[in-house]
Enzyme design. Structure first.
Site, PDB file in Angstrom:
ATOM      1  N   ARG A   1       0.838  -1.213   0.000  1.00 29.41           N
ATOM      2  CA  ARG A   1       0.000   0.000   0.000  1.00 29.41           C
ATOM      3  C   ARG A   1       0.868   1.257   0.000  1.00 29.41           C
ATOM      4  NH1 ARG A   1      -4.239  -0.404   4.751  1.00 29.41           N
ATOM      5  NH2 ARG A   1      -4.824   1.640   3.921  1.00 29.41           N
TER       6      ARG A   1
ATOM      7  N   GLN B   1     -10.640  10.075   8.924  1.00 28.34           N
ATOM      8  CA  GLN B   1     -10.464   8.634   9.140  1.00 28.34           C
ATOM      9  C   GLN B   1      -9.366   8.086   8.228  1.00 28.34           C
ATOM     10  OE1 GLN B   1     -14.756   6.801   9.549  1.00 28.34           O
ATOM     11  NE2 GLN B   1     -14.862   8.652   8.310  1.00 28.34           N
TER      12      GLN B   1
ATOM     13  N   VAL C   1      -5.776   7.261   6.655  1.00 26.98           N
ATOM     14  CA  VAL C   1      -4.425   7.053   7.197  1.00 26.98           C
ATOM     15  C   VAL C   1      -3.366   7.628   6.262  1.00 26.98           C
ATOM     16  CG1 VAL C   1      -5.096   5.022   8.546  1.00 26.98           C
ATOM     17  CG2 VAL C   1      -4.221   4.719   6.207  1.00 26.98           C
TER      18      VAL C   1
ATOM     19  N   HIS D   1      -7.732   7.334  12.784  1.00 26.27           N
ATOM     20  CA  HIS D   1      -7.302   5.944  12.563  1.00 26.27           C
ATOM     21  C   HIS D   1      -5.792   5.834  12.385  1.00 26.27           C
ATOM     22  CE1 HIS D   1     -11.659   4.840  11.163  1.00 26.27           C
ATOM     23  NE2 HIS D   1     -11.553   4.967  12.463  1.00 26.27           N
TER      24      HIS D   1
ATOM     25  N   CYS E   1      11.887  -3.470  17.111  1.00 24.76           N
ATOM     26  CA  CYS E   1      11.987  -2.138  17.719  1.00 24.76           C
ATOM     27  C   CYS E   1      13.397  -1.957  18.274  1.00 24.76           C
ATOM     28  CB  CYS E   1      10.948  -2.023  18.830  1.00 24.76           C
ATOM     29  SG  CYS E   1      11.121  -0.529  19.840  1.00 24.76           S
TER      30      CYS E   1
ATOM     31  N   GLY F   1     -16.955  12.569   1.997  1.00 27.30           N
ATOM     32  CA  GLY F   1     -16.468  11.277   1.521  1.00 27.30           C
ATOM     33  C   GLY F   1     -16.478  10.163   2.543  1.00 27.30           C
TER      34      GLY F   1
ATOM     35  N   ALA G   1     -16.092  14.525  -4.042  1.00 26.92           N
ATOM     36  CA  ALA G   1     -15.540  15.645  -3.278  1.00 26.92           C
ATOM     37  C   ALA G   1     -14.801  16.643  -4.168  1.00 26.92           C
ATOM     38  CB  ALA G   1     -14.604  15.110  -2.191  1.00 26.92           C
TER      39      ALA G   1
HETATM   40 ZN   LIG Z   1       9.596  -0.985  21.500  1.00 28.53          ZN
END
Ligand SMILES: [Zn+2]
Length: 250
Positions: A72, A99, A101, A119, A149, A189, A233
């Site tokens: 995406r 909403q 992203v 979101h 991480c 929208g 829109a």
């Molecule tokens: Zn972390």
């Protein structure tokens, strides 16, 4: 349609406190599809959205989830804001509740602090461990594979809200507070079927706001509208708000 557009424009012109609440239809004309559309790519159409956008799906196959988001992201790398994003960006006094992203409102020139992403944002990764707090931006042109991480060793994941997850608390509280203090909410929208976000329209209405809906579908949002402009829109927004000076409270 033309009469309704003029009535809506007058209503917005009289509104002292206005905000925007947008959904996928705002970005559709830019070519952004969502996982609620029929999947445009055979690679991903065989998966249920909950396999790709939920904590459970991530637990079962984190690699697959990251690959889907990176697919995406690669598509979003080539996407530009459309006329509706630009019309909204020409109203710097507005706060945008969205909403979506994607970051097309910001790319069109809306200041980041004026956009409430209910979101989350696909533009960032965050640590899957909610108590860690690590987050970092993502380069759409070169999205990273599944990785750990750097702070705690748990997986990094897109900083979006998945099915079954709560909305970001501070963002949600700001949106609720805003919707209690409006003369007019401009809904763009969204069919307003995804709760709790969709409840903001009811909240605004209950506190005396008028509701102007721009959406080609006659969905739930249209049913709550004082004025429903049933068009895309990008076709309607420039004529609807150009030259007005719309401002949000606060
Ligand atoms: Zn972390």
């Amino acid at each position: 349609m033309r009469d309704r557009l003029e009535v809506a424009r007058e209503l917005l012109g009289r509104s002292r406190h206005t905000a925007v609440f947008s959904g996928a239809g705002l970005s559709a004309e830019s070519g952004v599809s969502t996982f609620r559309d029929p999947a445009p790519d055979a690679l991903w159409s065989r998966f249920d959205p909950t396999e790709l956008a939920s904590v459970e799906g991530f637990s079962v196959n984190p690699q697959r989830v990251i690959e889907w988001y990176n697919w995406r992201r690669a598509r979003l790398a080539g996407v530009q804001p459309n006329a509706a994003h630009r019309a909204l960006a020409n109203q710097p006094g507005l706060i945008q509740i969205t909403q979506n992203v994607d970051s097309l409102l910001e790319q069109a020139g809306v200041a980041a602090e004026r956009v409430l992403h209910l979101h989350g944002s696909i533009q960032r990764d965050r640590c899957h461990n909610p108590s860690c707090g690590h987050a970092e931006p993502v380069d759409f042109a070169a999205p990273q594979p599944l990785r750990a991480c750097p702070r705690c060793g748990d997986y990094l994941r897109p900083a979006v809200v998945w099915f079954g997850e709560p909305l970001p608390r501070q963002t949600w509280l700001r949106a609720e507070d805003l919707c209690r203090n409006l003369d007019c909410l401009l809904v763009v929208g969204t069919s307003a079927t995804v709760y709790p976000a969709a409840g903001l329209i009811e909240l605004a209405r209950a506190h005396g706001s008028r509701i102007v809906v721009v959406d080609p579908a006659a969905g739930a949002a249209g049913a709550q509208a004082d004025i429903h402009l049933d068009a895309a829109a990008g076709e309607v927004l420039p004529a609807l708000i150009a030259g007005l000076d719309l401002r949000s409270p606060g």
